[in-house]
Design a protein around this motif. Sequence first.
Motif, PDB file in Angstrom:
ATOM      1  N   MET A 180       0.739  -1.100  -0.082  1.00 58.19           N
ATOM      2  CA  MET A 180      -0.101   0.020  -0.023  1.00 58.19           C
ATOM      3  C   MET A 180       0.952   1.363  -0.109  1.00 58.19           C
ATOM      4  SD  MET A 180      -3.008  -0.970  -0.239  1.00 58.19           S
ATOM      5  CE  MET A 180      -3.926   0.575   0.371  1.00 58.19           C
ATOM      6  N   PRO A 181       0.421   2.471  -0.588  1.00 58.21           N
ATOM      7  CA  PRO A 181       1.304   3.573  -0.638  1.00 58.21           C
ATOM      8  C   PRO A 181       1.853   3.882   0.604  1.00 58.21           C
ATOM      9  CG  PRO A 181      -0.963   3.882  -1.890  1.00 58.21           C
ATOM     10  CD  PRO A 181      -0.946   2.548  -1.239  1.00 58.21           C
ATOM     11  N   ASP A 182       1.354   3.624   1.846  1.00 57.25           N
ATOM     12  CA  ASP A 182       1.979   4.217   2.793  1.00 57.25           C
ATOM     13  C   ASP A 182       2.897   3.345   3.488  1.00 57.25           C
ATOM     14  OD1 ASP A 182      -0.021   2.567   3.782  1.00 57.25           O
ATOM     15  OD2 ASP A 182      -0.835   3.855   5.360  1.00 57.25           O
ATOM     16  N   VAL A 183       2.971   2.045   2.922  1.00 61.65           N
ATOM     17  CA  VAL A 183       4.189   1.052   3.343  1.00 61.65           C
ATOM     18  C   VAL A 183       5.220   0.916   2.530  1.00 61.65           C
ATOM     19  CG1 VAL A 183       4.289  -1.264   3.881  1.00 61.65           C
ATOM     20  CG2 VAL A 183       2.104  -0.037   4.642  1.00 61.65           C
ATOM     21  N   GLY A 184       4.895   1.008   1.062  1.00 58.07           N
ATOM     22  CA  GLY A 184       6.045   0.973   0.170  1.00 58.07           C
ATOM     23  C   GLY A 184       6.384  -0.070  -0.833  1.00 58.07           C
ATOM     24  N   SER A 185       7.635  -0.957  -0.526  1.00 52.68           N
ATOM     25  CA  SER A 185       7.918  -1.974  -1.472  1.00 52.68           C
ATOM     26  C   SER A 185       8.483  -3.022  -0.775  1.00 52.68           C
ATOM     27  CB  SER A 185       9.103  -1.192  -2.327  1.00 52.68           C
ATOM     28  OG  SER A 185      10.026  -0.779  -1.458  1.00 52.68           O
ATOM     29  N   ALA A 186       8.698  -4.188  -1.405  1.00 52.71           N
ATOM     30  CA  ALA A 186       9.192  -5.394  -0.885  1.00 52.71           C
ATOM     31  C   ALA A 186      10.666  -5.401  -0.802  1.00 52.71           C
ATOM     32  CB  ALA A 186       8.412  -6.552  -1.668  1.00 52.71           C
ATOM     33  N   ARG A 187      11.036  -6.218   0.292  1.00 50.71           N
ATOM     34  CA  ARG A 187      12.278  -6.209   0.396  1.00 50.71           C
ATOM     35  C   ARG A 187      13.177  -7.191  -0.720  1.00 50.71           C
ATOM     36  NH1 ARG A 187      12.877  -9.630   5.854  1.00 50.71           N
ATOM     37  NH2 ARG A 187      14.976  -9.535   5.443  1.00 50.71           N
ATOM     38  N   CYS A 188      14.313  -6.922  -0.982  1.00 49.59           N
ATOM     39  CA  CYS A 188      15.181  -7.489  -2.087  1.00 49.59           C
ATOM     40  C   CYS A 188      16.304  -8.184  -1.532  1.00 49.59           C
ATOM     41  CB  CYS A 188      15.560  -6.402  -3.209  1.00 49.59           C
ATOM     42  SG  CYS A 188      14.239  -5.374  -3.800  1.00 49.59           S
ATOM     43  N   ASP A 189      16.522  -8.717  -0.356  1.00 50.90           N
ATOM     44  CA  ASP A 189      17.648  -9.343   0.063  1.00 50.90           C
ATOM     45  C   ASP A 189      17.599 -10.708   0.280  1.00 50.90           C
ATOM     46  OD1 ASP A 189      15.699  -8.927   2.121  1.00 50.90           O
ATOM     47  OD2 ASP A 189      17.274  -8.713   3.769  1.00 50.90           O
ATOM     48  N   PHE A 190      16.484 -11.200  -0.232  1.00 50.64           N
ATOM     49  CA  PHE A 190      16.549 -12.940  -0.195  1.00 50.64           C
ATOM     50  C   PHE A 190      17.391 -13.365  -1.419  1.00 50.64           C
ATOM     51  CE2 PHE A 190      11.742 -12.959   1.452  1.00 50.64           C
ATOM     52  CZ  PHE A 190      12.265 -12.532   2.713  1.00 50.64           C
ATOM     53  N   PRO A 191      17.837 -14.700  -1.491  1.00 48.93           N
ATOM     54  CA  PRO A 191      18.902 -15.074  -2.577  1.00 48.93           C
ATOM     55  C   PRO A 191      18.011 -14.698  -3.969  1.00 48.93           C
ATOM     56  CG  PRO A 191      18.544 -16.569  -0.762  1.00 48.93           C
ATOM     57  CD  PRO A 191      17.689 -15.695  -0.509  1.00 48.93           C
ATOM     58  N   GLY A 192      18.927 -14.185  -4.804  1.00 51.93           N
ATOM     59  CA  GLY A 192      18.173 -13.955  -6.006  1.00 51.93           C
ATOM     60  C   GLY A 192      17.554 -12.764  -6.188  1.00 51.93           C
ATOM     61  N   GLY A 193      17.336 -12.106  -5.132  1.00 50.90           N
ATOM     62  CA  GLY A 193      16.540 -10.677  -4.961  1.00 50.90           C
ATOM     63  C   GLY A 193      17.674  -9.493  -5.686  1.00 50.90           C
ATOM     64  N   ASP A 194      16.892  -8.411  -6.229  1.00 47.64           N
ATOM     65  CA  ASP A 194      17.774  -7.400  -6.633  1.00 47.64           C
ATOM     66  C   ASP A 194      16.959  -6.006  -6.556  1.00 47.64           C
ATOM     67  OD1 ASP A 194      20.269  -6.649  -8.236  1.00 47.64           O
ATOM     68  OD2 ASP A 194      18.594  -5.811  -9.705  1.00 47.64           O
ATOM     69  N   ALA A 195      17.486  -4.994  -5.980  1.00 52.42           N
ATOM     70  CA  ALA A 195      16.669  -3.756  -5.891  1.00 52.42           C
ATOM     71  C   ALA A 195      16.489  -3.066  -7.413  1.00 52.42           C
ATOM     72  CB  ALA A 195      17.222  -2.656  -4.742  1.00 52.42           C
ATOM     73  N   HIS A 196      17.566  -3.107  -8.088  1.00 50.83           N
ATOM     74  CA  HIS A 196      17.556  -2.522  -9.385  1.00 50.83           C
ATOM     75  C   HIS A 196      16.554  -3.369 -10.306  1.00 50.83           C
ATOM     76  CE1 HIS A 196      21.210  -0.213  -9.401  1.00 50.83           C
ATOM     77  NE2 HIS A 196      21.609  -1.018  -8.630  1.00 50.83           N
ATOM     78  N   THR A 197      16.314  -4.482 -10.184  1.00 50.28           N
ATOM     79  CA  THR A 197      15.317  -5.242 -10.923  1.00 50.28           C
ATOM     80  C   THR A 197      14.007  -4.811 -10.344  1.00 50.28           C
ATOM     81  OG1 THR A 197      16.899  -7.180 -11.205  1.00 50.28           O
ATOM     82  CG2 THR A 197      14.728  -7.664 -11.539  1.00 50.28           C
ATOM     83  N   LEU A 198      13.918  -4.905  -9.155  1.00 53.88           N
ATOM     84  CA  LEU A 198      12.410  -4.683  -8.482  1.00 53.88           C
ATOM     85  C   LEU A 198      12.023  -3.298  -8.940  1.00 53.88           C
ATOM     86  CD1 LEU A 198      10.054  -5.491  -6.407  1.00 53.88           C
ATOM     87  CD2 LEU A 198      11.155  -4.262  -4.864  1.00 53.88           C
ATOM     88  N   TYR A 199      12.936  -2.103  -9.128  1.00 54.24           N
ATOM     89  CA  TYR A 199      12.770  -0.910  -9.719  1.00 54.24           C
ATOM     90  C   TYR A 199      12.022  -0.990 -10.970  1.00 54.24           C
ATOM     91  CZ  TYR A 199      13.112   4.067 -10.571  1.00 54.24           C
ATOM     92  OH  TYR A 199      12.595   5.367 -11.118  1.00 54.24           O
ATOM     93  N   LYS A 200      12.701  -1.788 -11.892  1.00 53.41           N
ATOM     94  CA  LYS A 200      12.133  -1.714 -13.347  1.00 53.41           C
ATOM     95  C   LYS A 200      10.884  -2.617 -13.210  1.00 53.41           C
ATOM     96  CE  LYS A 200      16.688  -1.849 -15.235  1.00 53.41           C
ATOM     97  NZ  LYS A 200      17.679  -1.371 -14.073  1.00 53.41           N
TER      98      LYS A 200
END
Length: 286
Positions: free
Chosen positions: A166-186
Amino acid sequence: MRPQVEPFFDSTTSTFTYVVHAGDGTAAAVIDSVLDYDPKSGRTSTASADRVIAFVREHDLRVEWLLETHAHADHVSAAQYLKRHLGGKIAIGEQIRLVQHTFKGVFNLGEDVPADGTQFDHLFAADEAFAVGALSARALHVPGHTPADVAYQIGDAVFVGDTLFMPDVGSARCDFPGGDAHTLYKSVRKLLSLPPQTRLFMCHDYPPASRDANCETTVDEERRKNVHLHEGVSEDEFVEMRTARDRTLSMPVLILPAVQINIRAGDMPTPESNGVRYLKIPLNAL
């Protein structure tokens, strides 16, 4: 097309399960189901899934799909239980093979857990079209939280999994194996390029004390108000914020049991010689 969406909230794991359909007596999809699991005792129960079954039967729905947005780390999937009672095909994105390969190593799983996705009835290719009865649908590949995340677009509704909150919470974490913040942004930018009136349904909500849990927002509202990813936030700004935030987060309570079960499409390990099924707890591995 505007499907009917019935949410079911599990307060223990803050998870929303959805039944999506075009009306009574029509085909339906169940998205991100929950099998109740007590980490203290190791016991499973089916109260959450039974609520879904009761709704489906009350409205004379025909379940065609049991959809998983990804291999969840915070709750156990009830897909196998629902399939036994309601039918339907268990499906997930084809990149689940990467997640299976990673966690097969973490848990040292044997050949009875192949890393080829065959535990699922269907693996969606990126942006593959499908249908829920008369409702048109697409499986949108939205990696970043994990490599295998999928958002399901059914009519004017998109079930975003663990990409956005939800807008006031934001986004999911990206630190699990294979996660990537650059990829999530896209991936998020892909979702927010949809028409502004598109309905977005969250997999989880972790609300502030000022409001109750909520599951629905719109592309327009996320573009304007998302605290991590509103319009104007650059990729570098997001990655810096997300990386720093992820360093402060502890592992989800259920990650070790949940991932072992969920990479098997919600199936449990084979019983051992005493008839009991066992999960592994790797020490110092995550």
